[in-house]
Design a protein around this motif. Sequence first.
Motif, PDB file in Angstrom:
ATOM      1  N   ALA A  41       0.820  -1.208   0.000  1.00  0.00           N
ATOM      2  CA  ALA A  41       0.000   0.000   0.000  1.00  0.00           C
ATOM      3  C   ALA A  41       0.853   1.257   0.000  1.00  0.00           C
ATOM      4  N   MET A  42       1.936   1.247   0.758  1.00  0.00           N
ATOM      5  CA  MET A  42       2.789   2.424   0.865  1.00  0.00           C
ATOM      6  C   MET A  42       3.885   2.436  -0.188  1.00  0.00           C
ATOM      7  N   GLN A  43       3.874   1.437  -1.075  1.00  0.00           N
ATOM      8  CA  GLN A  43       4.875   1.322  -2.139  1.00  0.00           C
ATOM      9  C   GLN A  43       6.291   1.400  -1.560  1.00  0.00           C
ATOM     10  N   THR A  44       6.487   0.644  -0.494  1.00  0.00           N
ATOM     11  CA  THR A  44       7.767   0.623   0.207  1.00  0.00           C
ATOM     12  C   THR A  44       8.816  -0.123  -0.609  1.00  0.00           C
ATOM     13  N   PRO A  45       9.995   0.449  -0.813  1.00  0.00           N
ATOM     14  CA  PRO A  45      11.062  -0.242  -1.550  1.00  0.00           C
ATOM     15  C   PRO A  45      11.752  -1.280  -0.670  1.00  0.00           C
ATOM     16  N   LEU A  72       7.493 -11.544  10.104  1.00  0.00           N
ATOM     17  CA  LEU A  72       8.879 -11.585   9.631  1.00  0.00           C
ATOM     18  C   LEU A  72       9.069 -12.497   8.428  1.00  0.00           C
ATOM     19  N   LEU A  73       8.566 -13.720   8.505  1.00  0.00           N
ATOM     20  CA  LEU A  73       8.802 -14.670   7.411  1.00  0.00           C
ATOM     21  C   LEU A  73       8.092 -14.255   6.131  1.00  0.00           C
ATOM     22  N   SER A  74       6.869 -13.752   6.239  1.00  0.00           N
ATOM     23  CA  SER A  74       6.155 -13.309   5.039  1.00  0.00           C
ATOM     24  C   SER A  74       6.829 -12.082   4.437  1.00  0.00           C
ATOM     25  N   PHE A  75       7.391 -11.216   5.286  1.00  0.00           N
ATOM     26  CA  PHE A  75       8.154 -10.072   4.768  1.00  0.00           C
ATOM     27  C   PHE A  75       9.378 -10.545   4.001  1.00  0.00           C
ATOM     28  N   LEU A  76      10.118 -11.496   4.586  1.00  0.00           N
ATOM     29  CA  LEU A  76      11.325 -11.997   3.915  1.00  0.00           C
ATOM     30  C   LEU A  76      10.978 -12.699   2.607  1.00  0.00           C
ATOM     31  N   ASP A  77       9.872 -13.450   2.606  1.00  0.00           N
ATOM     32  CA  ASP A  77       9.429 -14.104   1.365  1.00  0.00           C
ATOM     33  C   ASP A  77       9.109 -13.078   0.289  1.00  0.00           C
ATOM     34  N   LEU A  78       8.397 -12.008   0.684  1.00  0.00           N
ATOM     35  CA  LEU A  78       8.053 -10.971  -0.284  1.00  0.00           C
ATOM     36  C   LEU A  78       9.305 -10.256  -0.775  1.00  0.00           C
ATOM     37  N   ARG A  79      10.217  -9.968   0.118  1.00  0.00           N
ATOM     38  CA  ARG A  79      11.453  -9.284  -0.277  1.00  0.00           C
ATOM     39  C   ARG A  79      12.253 -10.137  -1.260  1.00  0.00           C
ATOM     40  N   ARG A  80      12.326 -11.443  -0.982  1.00  0.00           N
ATOM     41  CA  ARG A  80      13.077 -12.325  -1.871  1.00  0.00           C
ATOM     42  C   ARG A  80      12.414 -12.421  -3.239  1.00  0.00           C
ATOM     43  N   MET A 106      10.507 -10.211  -4.712  1.00  0.00           N
ATOM     44  CA  MET A 106      10.697  -8.958  -5.430  1.00  0.00           C
ATOM     45  C   MET A 106      12.131  -8.819  -5.916  1.00  0.00           C
ATOM     46  N   SER A 107      13.076  -9.303  -5.129  1.00  0.00           N
ATOM     47  CA  SER A 107      14.469  -9.252  -5.548  1.00  0.00           C
ATOM     48  C   SER A 107      14.714 -10.151  -6.752  1.00  0.00           C
ATOM     49  N   GLU A 108      14.084 -11.325  -6.756  1.00  0.00           N
ATOM     50  CA  GLU A 108      14.241 -12.233  -7.898  1.00  0.00           C
ATOM     51  C   GLU A 108      13.618 -11.642  -9.152  1.00  0.00           C
ATOM     52  N   ARG A 109      12.511 -10.913  -8.986  1.00  0.00           N
ATOM     53  CA  ARG A 109      11.864 -10.276 -10.120  1.00  0.00           C
ATOM     54  C   ARG A 109      12.739  -9.175 -10.711  1.00  0.00           C
ATOM     55  N   ASN A 110      13.527  -8.536  -9.842  1.00  0.00           N
ATOM     56  CA  ASN A 110      14.424  -7.473 -10.286  1.00  0.00           C
ATOM     57  C   ASN A 110      15.868  -7.950 -10.255  1.00  0.00           C
ATOM     58  N   SER A 111      16.099  -9.131 -10.798  1.00  0.00           N
ATOM     59  CA  SER A 111      17.406  -9.786 -10.686  1.00  0.00           C
ATOM     60  C   SER A 111      18.512  -9.037 -11.404  1.00  0.00           C
ATOM     61  N   HIS A 112      18.148  -8.107 -12.296  1.00  0.00           N
ATOM     62  CA  HIS A 112      19.174  -7.341 -12.999  1.00  0.00           C
ATOM     63  C   HIS A 112      19.829  -6.307 -12.092  1.00  0.00           C
ATOM     64  N   GLU A 113      19.183  -6.007 -10.952  1.00  0.00           N
ATOM     65  CA  GLU A 113      19.737  -5.038 -10.027  1.00  0.00           C
ATOM     66  C   GLU A 113      20.599  -5.742  -8.984  1.00  0.00           C
ATOM     67  N   THR A 114      21.539  -4.992  -8.412  1.00  0.00           N
ATOM     68  CA  THR A 114      22.388  -5.538  -7.359  1.00  0.00           C
ATOM     69  C   THR A 114      21.556  -5.728  -6.088  1.00  0.00           C
ATOM     70  N   GLN A 115      21.523  -6.948  -5.571  1.00  0.00           N
ATOM     71  CA  GLN A 115      20.702  -7.258  -4.418  1.00  0.00           C
ATOM     72  C   GLN A 115      21.537  -7.260  -3.150  1.00  0.00           C
ATOM     73  N   THR A 116      20.958  -6.802  -2.068  1.00  0.00           N
ATOM     74  CA  THR A 116      21.627  -6.812  -0.780  1.00  0.00           C
ATOM     75  C   THR A 116      20.969  -7.850   0.118  1.00  0.00           C
ATOM     76  N   GLN A 117      21.758  -8.446   0.988  1.00  0.00           N
ATOM     77  CA  GLN A 117      21.207  -9.377   1.957  1.00  0.00           C
ATOM     78  C   GLN A 117      20.414  -8.612   3.010  1.00  0.00           C
ATOM     79  N   CYS A 118      19.447  -9.275   3.596  1.00  0.00           N
ATOM     80  CA  CYS A 118      18.673  -8.667   4.671  1.00  0.00           C
ATOM     81  C   CYS A 118      19.067  -9.325   5.988  1.00  0.00           C
ATOM     82  N   ILE A 119      19.702  -8.545   6.848  1.00  0.00           N
ATOM     83  CA  ILE A 119      20.099  -9.039   8.158  1.00  0.00           C
ATOM     84  C   ILE A 119      18.900  -8.984   9.097  1.00  0.00           C
ATOM     85  N   VAL A 120      18.726 -10.020   9.885  1.00  0.00           N
ATOM     86  CA  VAL A 120      17.672 -10.045  10.901  1.00  0.00           C
ATOM     87  C   VAL A 120      18.352 -10.031  12.266  1.00  0.00           C
ATOM     88  N   ASP A 121      18.200  -8.921  12.949  1.00  0.00           N
ATOM     89  CA  ASP A 121      18.898  -8.627  14.195  1.00  0.00           C
ATOM     90  C   ASP A 121      18.001  -9.046  15.353  1.00  0.00           C
TER      91      ASP A 121
END
Length: 369
Positions: A102-106, A126-134, A136-151
């Motif tokens: 909804a907020m078009q969060t990158p 947390l898990l659904s967020f990580l699934d969505l992030r992954r 979206m990252s796979e969809r934009n595979s041409h861009e440099t992807q960063t790992q997501c640290i879970v603290d």
Amino acid sequence: MPSDLKIVDKLTITFLVDNCIEWMTKLPPGFTHELPQHLQQPGHGVFDEEKGVRVLDFDTFCCGRYGFSALIETSLNDEERSHLTLFDTGPDSLSLVRNVRAMQTPIERIERVITSHWHSDHTGGLLSFLDLRRSMSERNSHETQTQCIVDVHPDRPLARGIAPGPTYNKVICSLPPDPTFESIEKAGGVVEKHSEGHAVAGGTIWVSGEIPRVTEYEAGLLGGMRWVQRDGNITGEWANEQHIMDERYAAIDVAGKGLVIFSACSHAGIVNVVKDAARQFRRPIYMIVGGLHLAGPEFGARVPMTVDFLSNKLRPAPTYILPMHCSGFSAKVALEAAFGEGCVPAGVGLKVEVIGDREHDKHLFAPTF
């Protein structure tokens, strides 16, 4: 060490999960409701040619849930790129992923997720967020992807339960299980376990260690229970755990303003949180954000003492307090009476921009209480 924390030039907060939705109340400068943000988004709703206006799409507005999540963006003037950090993830697999859309969060830019403590209303998304992030990252595979640290705090409970008053000794239900370290890694997160305070996001956010319990009337969560295993993990039982010692807060130091403190549930007590931050950083408290855990009869007696500390004993007093999530109606009323427009009715979808002032920073002084 706290000295690792850098003073930032700009802080932007977007609330992605909260109990409340607030669309219309007057807000201070720098605060923006959800609706005007959607009107600026490309592709939100449809344009009615006949009437000459945009038609809102309520299906793509944020929804409220009993939980908390905030997107924190920190910026330094001498760096080209800001840091995006997610503080908590809400209670379920639906609300956070809906609201980031909804907020078009990158979300592919989010470098780190900080979990304040192991309660599922803060870790359930947390898990659904990580699934969505992954995905979206796979969809934009041409861009440099960063790992997501879970603290996370290393002391993850097997289960936590609720034992209501007046006796606080009979567990009536268990909270949903928090994600395991293995499931976080499987979903694409990189687990970092921290029990001590540390700086993250390029040194712009401080994640606390254990919060000292020094205030007599902040006695924790009397009905907090934890499932513990005995006899070589063959049997188990509920044990009282009122202090929730894995809870952590986050702090950002804004130039010319002071500390912005995120305390998602305040099981340690918001006074204890503020005292710890003030003693460690010797910087004024500019804004307090999150759940103050003052709702319900167990905590009613604390409300006047908490408000008195924040408004009268702490000097300088905070400019803004945003009582959210588990703060409770009585606490909000009392804080509004003490702080006036400085008590902000925040909710999901709301955005806050705090702009630093390096020149004014030299005039700030350490708080007293």
